[in-house]
Write a protein that holds these residues in place. Structure first.
Motif, PDB file in Angstrom:
ATOM      1  N   HIS A   1       0.776  -1.241   0.000  1.00  0.00           N
ATOM      2  CA  HIS A   1       0.000   0.000   0.000  1.00  0.00           C
ATOM      3  C   HIS A   1       0.810   1.295   0.000  1.00  0.00           C
ATOM      4  CE1 HIS A   1      -3.643  -2.303   0.656  1.00  0.00           C
ATOM      5  NE2 HIS A   1      -3.047  -2.923   1.659  1.00  0.00           N
ATOM      6  N   MET A   2       2.096   1.250   0.344  1.00  0.00           N
ATOM      7  CA  MET A   2       2.834   2.489   0.566  1.00  0.00           C
ATOM      8  C   MET A   2       3.966   2.753  -0.429  1.00  0.00           C
ATOM      9  SD  MET A   2       1.175   3.677   3.125  1.00  0.00           S
ATOM     10  CE  MET A   2       2.184   5.058   3.565  1.00  0.00           C
ATOM     11  N   MET A   3       4.146   1.887  -1.393  1.00  0.00           N
ATOM     12  CA  MET A   3       5.232   2.066  -2.348  1.00  0.00           C
ATOM     13  C   MET A   3       4.747   2.883  -3.544  1.00  0.00           C
ATOM     14  SD  MET A   3       7.969   0.593  -1.151  1.00  0.00           S
ATOM     15  CE  MET A   3       9.020   0.323  -2.553  1.00  0.00           C
ATOM     16  N   HIS A   4       5.515   3.908  -3.898  1.00  0.00           N
ATOM     17  CA  HIS A   4       5.198   4.701  -5.082  1.00  0.00           C
ATOM     18  C   HIS A   4       5.467   3.851  -6.310  1.00  0.00           C
ATOM     19  CE1 HIS A   4       4.605   8.308  -7.435  1.00  0.00           C
ATOM     20  NE2 HIS A   4       5.741   8.094  -8.059  1.00  0.00           N
ATOM     21  N   ARG A   5       4.547   3.881  -7.248  1.00  0.00           N
ATOM     22  CA  ARG A   5       4.715   3.050  -8.441  1.00  0.00           C
ATOM     23  C   ARG A   5       5.957   3.454  -9.214  1.00  0.00           C
ATOM     24  NH1 ARG A   5      -0.600   4.750 -11.334  1.00  0.00           N
ATOM     25  NH2 ARG A   5      -1.042   5.473  -9.284  1.00  0.00           N
ATOM     26  N   PRO A   6       6.534   2.553  -9.970  1.00  0.00           N
ATOM     27  CA  PRO A   6       7.706   2.904 -10.774  1.00  0.00           C
ATOM     28  C   PRO A   6       7.364   4.020 -11.759  1.00  0.00           C
ATOM     29  CG  PRO A   6       7.403   0.535 -10.692  1.00  0.00           C
ATOM     30  CD  PRO A   6       6.196   1.147 -10.076  1.00  0.00           C
ATOM     31  N   CYS A   7       8.239   5.000 -11.857  1.00  0.00           N
ATOM     32  CA  CYS A   7       8.000   6.111 -12.771  1.00  0.00           C
ATOM     33  C   CYS A   7       9.325   6.580 -13.345  1.00  0.00           C
ATOM     34  CB  CYS A   7       7.268   7.248 -12.069  1.00  0.00           C
ATOM     35  SG  CYS A   7       8.185   8.009 -10.715  1.00  0.00           S
ATOM     36  N   GLY A   8       9.296   7.671 -14.098  1.00  0.00           N
ATOM     37  CA  GLY A   8      10.515   8.203 -14.702  1.00  0.00           C
ATOM     38  C   GLY A   8      11.010   7.292 -15.806  1.00  0.00           C
ATOM     39  N   LYS A   9      12.282   6.962 -15.775  1.00  0.00           N
ATOM     40  CA  LYS A   9      12.872   6.115 -16.817  1.00  0.00           C
ATOM     41  C   LYS A   9      12.278   4.716 -16.821  1.00  0.00           C
ATOM     42  CE  LYS A   9      17.232   8.598 -16.762  1.00  0.00           C
ATOM     43  NZ  LYS A   9      18.638   8.554 -16.376  1.00  0.00           N
ATOM     44  N   LEU A  10      11.903   4.205 -15.638  1.00  0.00           N
ATOM     45  CA  LEU A  10      11.327   2.869 -15.568  1.00  0.00           C
ATOM     46  C   LEU A  10       9.935   2.803 -16.196  1.00  0.00           C
ATOM     47  CD1 LEU A  10      12.260   1.737 -11.949  1.00  0.00           C
ATOM     48  CD2 LEU A  10      13.242   0.931 -14.094  1.00  0.00           C
ATOM     49  N   ASN A  11       9.176   3.887 -16.065  1.00  0.00           N
ATOM     50  CA  ASN A  11       7.800   3.897 -16.557  1.00  0.00           C
ATOM     51  C   ASN A  11       7.424   5.315 -16.976  1.00  0.00           C
ATOM     52  OD1 ASN A  11       5.117   3.422 -17.090  1.00  0.00           O
ATOM     53  ND2 ASN A  11       4.561   2.937 -14.980  1.00  0.00           N
ATOM     54  N   PRO A  12       7.858   5.775 -18.148  1.00  0.00           N
ATOM     55  CA  PRO A  12       7.612   7.151 -18.567  1.00  0.00           C
ATOM     56  C   PRO A  12       6.141   7.496 -18.782  1.00  0.00           C
ATOM     57  CG  PRO A  12       8.719   5.907 -20.300  1.00  0.00           C
ATOM     58  CD  PRO A  12       8.639   5.024 -19.109  1.00  0.00           C
ATOM     59  N   GLU A  13       5.265   6.494 -18.850  1.00  0.00           N
ATOM     60  CA  GLU A  13       3.839   6.745 -19.039  1.00  0.00           C
ATOM     61  C   GLU A  13       3.080   6.873 -17.720  1.00  0.00           C
ATOM     62  OE1 GLU A  13       2.637   7.341 -22.089  1.00  0.00           O
ATOM     63  OE2 GLU A  13       4.720   7.113 -22.714  1.00  0.00           O
ATOM     64  N   CYS A  14       3.780   6.813 -16.614  1.00  0.00           N
ATOM     65  CA  CYS A  14       3.154   6.881 -15.291  1.00  0.00           C
ATOM     66  C   CYS A  14       2.428   8.217 -15.110  1.00  0.00           C
ATOM     67  CB  CYS A  14       4.230   6.703 -14.218  1.00  0.00           C
ATOM     68  SG  CYS A  14       3.553   6.562 -12.573  1.00  0.00           S
ATOM     69  N   SER A  15       1.289   8.189 -14.407  1.00  0.00           N
ATOM     70  CA  SER A  15       0.469   9.386 -14.246  1.00  0.00           C
ATOM     71  C   SER A  15       1.140  10.484 -13.421  1.00  0.00           C
ATOM     72  CB  SER A  15      -0.866   9.014 -13.597  1.00  0.00           C
ATOM     73  OG  SER A  15      -0.644   8.464 -12.318  1.00  0.00           O
ATOM     74  N   CYS A  16       2.182  10.169 -12.661  1.00  0.00           N
ATOM     75  CA  CYS A  16       2.829  11.187 -11.830  1.00  0.00           C
ATOM     76  C   CYS A  16       3.861  11.998 -12.613  1.00  0.00           C
ATOM     77  CB  CYS A  16       3.479  10.552 -10.609  1.00  0.00           C
ATOM     78  SG  CYS A  16       4.805   9.437 -11.031  1.00  0.00           S
ATOM     79  N   ILE A  17       4.116  11.621 -13.843  1.00  0.00           N
ATOM     80  CA  ILE A  17       5.014  12.405 -14.678  1.00  0.00           C
ATOM     81  C   ILE A  17       4.174  13.559 -15.222  1.00  0.00           C
ATOM     82  CG2 ILE A  17       6.553  12.367 -16.664  1.00  0.00           C
ATOM     83  CD1 ILE A  17       7.433  10.505 -14.385  1.00  0.00           C
TER      84      ILE A  17
END
Length: 146
Positions: free
Chosen positions: A81-97
């Motif tokens: 429940h507390m881990m931020h999803r992979p983003c940036g280079k690992l997942n450039p389509e992530c909603s937090c970008i």
């Protein structure tokens, strides 16, 4: 129904068992987000002898590290429940970008850098201890660390 039961259990820990110390006053409000999901905001005013004044006091209650295998129940809750999803280079389509102006950086500034101890940054915000244990764990098909 489950939310209410957990809220009452949390309130009992705070009010009756004084997990944060003795209180002078408290108030809370339950809010509902998208799809009707509830969450609660607590304002807890501690008595003078129990107020958190130093960084070491915050470290007793706040952790930014993955719990060790010594506490498997807490570890599973954090990983689920507390881990931020992979983003940036690992997942450039992530909603937090945010957008192309951030050049692929997370709007929450993840991944955070490792920090040997809890400190306060120049803006006055706490940067919680995040040690490089060398351990990684699989979160949503990606290997992540502290």
């Amino acid at each position: 129904m489950m939310f209410r039961a957990k809220l009452l259990a949390l309130k009992k820990q705070i009010v009756e068992k004084h997990v944060f110390g003795e209180m002078a006053a408290y108030v809370y409000v339950v809010e509902f987000r998208k799809r009707g999901l509830p969450h609660v905001h607590f304002l807890i005013i501690l008595k003078n002898g129990y107020k958190l004044k130093w960084l070491i006091d915050y470290a007793k209650f706040v952790s930014a590290e993955i719990p060790t295998m010594a506490n498997p129940s807490l570890r599973n809750i954090v990983l689920k429940h507390m881990m931020h999803r992979p983003c940036g280079k690992l997942n450039p389509e992530c909603s937090c970008i945010k957008n192309s102006k951030t050049h692929g950086r997370c709007k929450y500034e993840y991944p955070k850098s490792f920090t040997p101890a809890t400190t306060t940054n120049i803006a006055g915000y706490h940067e919680y201890r995040r040690q490089n244990s060398g351990e990684t764990t699989l979160i949503r098909k990606y290997q992540l660390d502290n």
